[in-house]
Scaffold this active site. Structure first.
Site, short mmCIF file in Angstrom:
data_model
loop_
_atom_site.label_atom_id
_atom_site.label_comp_id
_atom_site.label_asym_id
_atom_site.label_seq_id
_atom_site.Cartn_x
_atom_site.Cartn_y
_atom_site.Cartn_z
N ALA A 1 7.85 59.40 67.34
CA ALA A 1 7.85 58.92 68.73
C ALA A 1 9.10 59.39 69.45
O ALA A 1 10.08 59.80 68.82
CB ALA A 1 7.77 57.40 68.75
N GLY B 1 4.08 59.20 64.24
CA GLY B 1 3.01 59.68 65.09
C GLY B 1 2.70 61.15 64.87
O GLY B 1 1.56 61.60 65.11
N GLU C 1 0.30 61.11 62.07
CA GLU C 1 -0.96 60.55 62.57
C GLU C 1 -1.72 61.57 63.42
O GLU C 1 -2.95 61.66 63.34
CB GLU C 1 -0.66 59.28 63.39
CG GLU C 1 -0.19 58.12 62.51
CD GLU C 1 0.15 56.87 63.29
OE1 GLU C 1 -0.51 55.84 63.07
OE2 GLU C 1 1.06 56.93 64.13
N GLU D 1 7.53 54.10 60.08
CA GLU D 1 7.60 53.03 61.08
C GLU D 1 8.12 51.71 60.52
O GLU D 1 8.76 50.93 61.25
CB GLU D 1 6.21 52.80 61.69
CG GLU D 1 5.74 53.88 62.64
CD GLU D 1 5.04 55.04 61.95
OE1 GLU D 1 4.45 55.88 62.64
OE2 GLU D 1 5.11 55.13 60.69
#
Length: 697
Positions: free
Chosen positions: A63, A102, A105, A125
Site C-alpha cells: 500500500a 496488496g 494480492e 499486513e
C-alpha cells in the site's frame, strides 16, 4: 491514462507497466491507472494476452503509506484485483524484487505468475495490526493449502521465489534480471500453448481436501503462545478459515468484516505508530542531511565478554573486519569460543551456511595489544561499568588511535562527557549503547556528548543502519533514555515488593500489559550483579540509594540465570523462572529489618506506579532535550526493552490512557509517596492543562 501506469503492445502481448518510484506502491493513481490500462488491453484486438510488470527495483511492494489514515478513494484494491481476475484475456504477472501485501494480492488476481529467482513474496499486513484485505486470505490458501497460508499471513514473513514455486504461489521461476523479457517469454508461451484465464478463486482442490480439518483449532492454540496479547493474528486465522467454510464471494465479505475489525482495534493504531516511528528516528532533528559521514572499514572492540563478542558479530555479519582486544589470552580464547558457538548454532538452524561461519570468524582477529588499534576507523569500548576504568581506556586510545577515528563507549549509564574528558578530542567521542544480547537485539542507542561533532553523530547513525540496527540518537545524562526510565521503574518495583507485593505479582502485571518478561525476570536475565554494580557506583558518588533486598541477592551470589538463581530459580538449560520460597523468606526478613509492615497491593497500583513513573521521567527527558521527540523514546523502548509494539511505545500508550488522568495520578503519588521521581514534570502538567498529547509536540 495515468502517467504512473502505461499500456503498450509488444508483439502479441499487451504490456501494463507500473512506474511509481520508489516501490510502486498502490496509490490511488496506481489503482486508477491499473484499471485504465486493463481496459485498454481488453480493447486491443491484437493483444492475445496481457503482461503486468513493474519498472524500477521491485514489483508492487504494498500500500501507499502516505495514504494511511486518509479517507479511502475509489477504486479500492479489491475492485482492481477482481477486474484483473475476471479479465477475458489471459494476464501474466512478472515479479521481481518484492510482491508484498496488496502487491501479492494483485498478482494473485492475475491468471499466472512468473518470478525472478531473487524475488520474494509476502503478506505482511499483520505487522501493522491488519489482515490482507483484497482477497489475500481467500486466494492464497487455494494455492498453498491452509498450513502455509496461515504461517505466511499470521507472521507476515516473506517467501523466496523458490519457496513460492514449491507452494504453488508462482507458476515459474526464472534466472536473470530482465523481468520484462522473462514475463514476455512466459506470456508468449502461454498463448502458444492455448492457456486461457485460470482464476485462483476457482481453484478448489486444496479447499475441498482440507475442509473440516482441525488445523485451525491447532493453529490458534499455537498462536496463544507465539502471538500472546495480539489481536490481528487471530483474525487472520478466522479469515483463512472462511476460505474453507464459505463460498468465495461470502469468504470475501467475511475477510472485509474482519479487516474492518482490525482497522478499529487500538492495536492497529499502536503498530502503525511504531511502523512510522521506526522510519522517523533515522531523521535526526537539527542534523543537516548533507553532514559528511566518515568511512568505517575497520573496527576495534575492547572486551571479549558477552557484550563485546556480540558487538563484534554485528560487524563481521556485514563484512567489516574487527580487532577484538582483551588483556589476557584466556579471556580472548573464551570470547572467541562463544562467538563461534553462536555462529555454529545459527548454522545448525539453517540461518547461515558453514562457509559463512568460517568467513565471519576470519573477520574477527584477536589481539592483546592496544597498539593494534592505531589504524582502525572506529573503536567501541565494551568493559564493565566503571568510570575510572573507562577513562583510563579512553586516555590510552587518545594516544594510539589515528586522527578521525571515532571513539565510542558501550556504557549503559555513564557520563559521555566525563569519558571524553580523558581525551584531547572530545568531538570524536560518542556513546554506542548496544543491548544484550548485542548480536540479536535491534536497538542501538547512540549518545552524543556536549562536544560530539555532527560528523560523528551522522557516522554512528549511518553505521547503525549498515549493521542492521534501529538507531536512535539521544543526549547525555545518567542512563540516557532507556535506562534512565528503566531505573525509575526498577526502583518503584522494588519499593512495591518492600511494601507487600511479591516479585511475581509485579512481573505478572507487566507481562499482562504485553512485556515479554517482568522487571525481576529481566534482572535475572541481564544479571543481578549489573544493577548491583550500578547502585554501588552511585552510592560511591554520594547518591542516596536505599538498601535493597536485591543487594542481598547479589551478595549471596544469586546473580540470575547465569548462576541458576536470582529472584527466581532456573533449572539446568531452562530460562523459565521458578518461584523460590527462600527469596520470599529473604524479602520477609528485609521488611522486618527495615520495620516495614507488609500490606496488600492491587494490580492497578502496580501498573500505575511502574508505568506512570516511566511516563513522568519520559516527559522530563523531553523537557531536557535528551530525546528530541516522543517517538524516539517509544522506539528505544520497543526495540530495547520489549515494550509491546502494538501499544506504540510508552509515550504513545500514555496518550491513549489520557495525559490528564496520568498527571492527576502522578500528583497523587507525589503527595502520598514523596520523592523527586513523582514530582510532576512541567511538560506533563502543561499537556494535561492544555488537553494535548505527547504526539502533538
Amino acid at each position: 491514462m495515468s502517467e504512473v501506469v502505461n499500456y503498450q503492445r509488444q508483439g502479441s502481448i499487451g504490456v501494463i507497466t507500473v512506474n511509481y518510484p520508489p516501490v510502486n506502491a498502490l496509490s490511488h493513481a496506481v489503482r486508477s491507472g491499473l484499471l485504465d490500462a486493463l481496459k485498454q488491453g481488453q480493447a486491443d484486438a491484437d493483444a492475445k494476452a496481457l503482461l503486468l510488470v513493474c519498472d524500477g527495483r521491485t514489483f508492487v511492494a504494498g500500500a501507499d503509506i502516505t495514504e494511511f489514515g486518509k479517507p479511502p478513494q475509489s477504486p479500492g484494491l479489491p475492485e482492481v484485483v477482481a477486474e484483473y481476475e475476471n479479465s477475458e484475456k489471459t494476464i501474466v504477472a512478472a515479479i521481481h524484487g518484492t510482491a508484498l501485501g496488496g502487491g501479492l494480492e494483485l498478482a494473485l488476481g492475475c491468471h499466472y505468475r512468473v518470478a525472478l529467482e531473487s524475488a520474494k513474496v509476502g503478506l505482511p499486513e499483520v505487522k501493522l495490526g491488519l489482515l490482507p484485505g483484497a482477497g489475500g486470505t481467500q486466494r492464497l490458501p487455494r494455492l498453498t493449502g491452509a498450513q502455509k497460508a496461515l504461517e505466511m499471513i499470521t507472521t507476515g514473513d516473506f517467501a523466496s521465489a523458490k519457496d513460492a514455486l514449491a507452494n504453488g504461489i508462482v507458476d515459474a521461476v526464472e534466472a536473470g534480471d530482465d523481468v520484462k523479457a522473462v514475463g514476455l517469454a512466459y506470456a508468449e508461451k502461454a498463448v502458444a500453448d492455448g492457456k486461457g484465464p485460470r482464476r485462483v478463486r476457482d481453484v478448489e482442490d486444496k479447499v475441498a481436501s482440507e475442509k473440516g480439518s482441525d488445523i485451525f483449532s491447532q493453529f490458534r492454540a499455537g498462536l496463544e503462545k507465539k502471538a500472546r496479547g495480539l489481536f490481528s493474528p487471530f483474525k487472520c486465522v478466522d479469515a483463512v478459515e472462511a476460505a474453507f467454510t464459505l463460498p468465495f464471494d461470502e469468504g470475501m465479505k467475511r475477510e472485509r468484516e474482519l479487516f474492518m475489525e482490525c482497522m478499529e482495534s487500538p492495536q492497529r493504531a499502536g503498530l502503525i505508530h511504531s511502523f512510522f516511528s521506526e522510519r522517523q528516528v533515522s531523521k535526526v532533528p537539527g542534523l543537516p542531511k548533507d553532514t559528511p559521514v566518515r568511512d568505517i572499514n575497520s573496527v576495534g572492540i575492547i572486551g571479549a565478554g558477552t557484550m563485546g563478542g556480540g558487538i563484534a558479530m554485528n560487524f563481521a555479519n556485514v563484512g567489516i573486519p574487527v580487532l577484538l582486544l582483551e588483556l589476557k589470552q584466556e579471556a580472548l580464547d573464551k570470547g572467541l569460543a562463544i562467538i563461534r558457538r553462536n555462529y555454529e548454532n545459527s548454522a545448525k538452524k539453517g540461518r547461515i551456511t558453514q562457509a559463512q561461519v568460517e568467513e565471519r570468524m576470519a573477520l574477527i582477529k584477536p589481539t592483546l595489544a592496544y597498539e593494534d588499534f592505531s589504524d582502525v576507523d572506529l573503536v567501541i569500548e565494551a568493559v564493565f561499568e566503571n568510570m575510572g576504568v573507562k577513562k583510563e581506556i579512553f586516555g590510552t586510545l587518545d594516544k594510539i588511535c589515528k586522527q578521525g577515528a571515532v571513539l565510542a563507549s558501550n556504557t549503559s549509564t555513564l557520563d559521555i562527557d566525563e569519558i571524553a574528558s580523558a581525551t584531547t578530542r572530545p568531538e570524536d567521542v560518542v556513546g554506542m549503547h548496544f543491548f544484550s544480547p548485542a548480536n540479536v537485539m535491534k536497538l542501538l542507542e547512540n549518545v552524543c556528548g556536549s562536544k560530539t561533532s555532527n560528523e560523528v553523530k551522522a557516522t554512528v547513525m549511518a553505521i547503525g543502519k549498515r549493521i542492521k540496527k534501529v538507531s536512535v540518537l539521544v543526549g547525555n545524562c545518567y542512563g540516557f533514555v532507556g535506562n534512565r526510565m528503566l531505573h525509575q521503574r526498577g526502583a518503584e518495583a522494588i519499593k512495591l515488593v518492600n511494601e507487600g507485593a511479591s516479585p511475581q505479582q509485579v512481573d505478572k502485571v507487566l507481562t499482562d500489559l504485553g512485556f515479554p518478561m517482568g522487571q525481576f525476570a529481566m534482572s535475572d536475565l541481564a544479571g543481578i550483579d549489573v544493577g548491583y554494580r550500578i547502585r554501588e557506583e552511585r552510592r560511591k558518588a554520594g547518591e542516596d540509594i536505599p538498601a535493597s533486598w536485591m543487594d542481598k541477592l547479589a551478595e549471596q551470589g544469586r546473580l540470575g540465570q547465569k548462576t541458576q538463581a536470582g529472584t527466581y530459580l532456573y533449572e539446568e538449560g531452562s530460562r523459565k523462572p521458578v518461584v523460590d520460597p527462600a527469596v520470599d523468606e529473604l524479602i520477609a526478613e528485609f521488611r522486618k529489618e527495615q520495620g516495614i509492615t507488609p500490606r496488600e497491593i492491587t494490580d492497578q497500583e502496580i501498573l500505575e506506579r511502574c508505568m506512570y513513573v516511566m511516563i513522568n521521567e519520559g516527559a522530563k527527558i523531553l523537557e531536557e532535550g535528551i530525546a528530541a521527540r516522543a517517538l524516539d523514546i517509544d522506539i528505544v523502548w520497543i526495540y530495547g526493552y520489549g515494550f509491546p509494539a502494538y501499544r506504540g511505545g510508552p509515550m504513545f500508550w500514555a496518550d491513549q490512557v489520557g495525559i490528564e488522568s496520568i498527571y492527576n495520578t502522578v500528583r497523587k503519588f507525589h503527595d502520598t509517596l514523596g520523592g523527586d521521581q513523582w514530582k510532576p514534570s512541567s511538560l506533563l502538567e502543561r499537556l494535561a492543562g492544555e488537553g494535548k498529547t505527547f504526539g502533538s509536540l
